[in-house]
Design a protein around this motif. Structure first.
Motif, PDB file in Angstrom:
ATOM      1  N   TRP A  67       0.742  -1.203  -0.084  1.00 27.56           N
ATOM      2  CA  TRP A  67       0.007  -0.040   0.145  1.00 27.56           C
ATOM      3  C   TRP A  67       0.834   1.245  -0.029  1.00 27.56           C
ATOM      4  N   GLN A  98      -2.406  -6.471   1.477  1.00 33.26           N
ATOM      5  CA  GLN A  98      -2.233  -4.992   1.140  1.00 33.26           C
ATOM      6  C   GLN A  98      -2.335  -4.771  -0.370  1.00 33.26           C
ATOM      7  N   ARG A 101      -6.022  -4.717  -1.078  1.00 34.68           N
ATOM      8  CA  ARG A 101      -6.421  -3.397  -0.732  1.00 34.68           C
ATOM      9  C   ARG A 101      -6.295  -2.392  -1.839  1.00 34.68           C
ATOM     10  N   ALA A 102      -5.041  -2.580  -2.311  1.00 34.13           N
ATOM     11  CA  ALA A 102      -4.296  -1.546  -3.621  1.00 34.13           C
ATOM     12  C   ALA A 102      -5.603  -1.792  -4.762  1.00 34.13           C
ATOM     13  N   ASP A 104      -8.467  -2.764  -4.635  1.00 35.77           N
ATOM     14  CA  ASP A 104     -10.050  -2.257  -4.474  1.00 35.77           C
ATOM     15  C   ASP A 104      -9.955  -0.892  -4.002  1.00 35.77           C
ATOM     16  N   GLU A 105      -8.978  -0.213  -3.501  1.00 36.47           N
ATOM     17  CA  GLU A 105      -9.135   1.158  -3.280  1.00 36.47           C
ATOM     18  C   GLU A 105      -8.181   2.093  -3.979  1.00 36.47           C
ATOM     19  N   LEU A 106      -7.293   1.496  -4.760  1.00 38.32           N
ATOM     20  CA  LEU A 106      -6.544   2.442  -5.420  1.00 38.32           C
ATOM     21  C   LEU A 106      -6.702   2.212  -6.882  1.00 38.32           C
ATOM     22  N   GLY A 107      -7.396   0.965  -7.409  1.00 40.83           N
ATOM     23  CA  GLY A 107      -7.585   0.492  -8.735  1.00 40.83           C
ATOM     24  C   GLY A 107      -6.404   0.228  -9.477  1.00 40.83           C
TER      25      GLY A 107
END
Length: 224
Positions: A67, A98, A101-102, A104-107
């Motif tokens: 992340w 991590q 999450r990258a 899902d949240e950062l595309g």
């Protein structure tokens, strides 16, 4: 939509080759990617293929936070459209979280490459978490072969050509190398020969009758 994809297979089935090919394809279309690896047999900060392809990469350590890696680059003006993550079996479960999450949240697209199980047929923590979280798990279509010619499905650790089933989960070595008596190597085997602990070296050393019985074509029905 961005994806977390886990490309899995045995050793010697072309994972690193595919990782570098995928990076080439995406970069050729103007996408910005970052390459990561951990404990490649060629050394730190390197993705290497047995076909001879070599590319620099960022070495993953226990303290690596994916992340933070993406956020830091974007803060400094890089797009970071995708990550190539080779030898992903050696990542921690937290690092796989991590990566997810990258996505899902950062595309960010994440393409992870690794083997699923160790020489004891136990899942690596990183691979287990990837199977749990990945949007897709892809089995590589290039089949590695056991010495008998059957599809190789298991990874075996050898010392001087003799299969061992105890020891640390992570010991870096190469497939098909002519290891000295005290050197660690790896070999891919079909399930039957993994269970029998019969490597190419031990099969070659066996008596003709024992080697014949090991071949699938020589197995007879019980009433023959």
């Amino acid at each position: 939509m961005a994806e977390l994809v886990f490309f899995s297979g045995t050793m010697d089935c072309g994972k690193s080759t595919l990782a570098l090919q995928m990076h080439h394809n995406h970069a050729a279309r103007g996408r910005d990617g970052v390459l990561f690896t951990r404990q490649d047999r060629a050394g730190d900060s390197t993705i290497s293929s047995r076909l001879g392809l070599v590319h620099g990469a960022h070495e993953v350590r226990d303290e690596t936070d994916f992340w933070d890696e993406v956020v830091a680059r974007r803060t400094h003006g890089r797009r970071v459209d995708y990550l190539i993550c080779d030898e992903a079996q050696f990542y921690t479960a937290q690092q796989v979280d991590q990566l997810a999450r990258a996505v899902d949240e950062l595309g960010v697209d994440v393409f992870a490459f690794g083997i699923s199980t160790d020489f004891r047929t136990r899942l690596f923590p990183g691979s287990a978490r990837l199977v749990e979280l990945a949007d897709r798990v892809e089995t590589l279509q290039v089949r590695a072969l056991c010495w008998c010619g059957a599809r190789a499905t298991h990874n075996a650790r050898t010392v001087g050509g003799v299969m061992v089933v105890e020891g640390a989960q992570v010991v870096v070595g190469d497939v098909g190398a002519d290891a000295a008596a005290d050197e660690v190597g790896y070999e891919v085997l079909c399930r039957r020969h993994h269970v029998q602990r019969m490597t190419a070296a031990t099969a070659h050393a066996a008596s003709p009758s024992a080697q014949t019985l090991a071949e699938p074509a020589a197995m007879l029905p019980l009433d023959a």
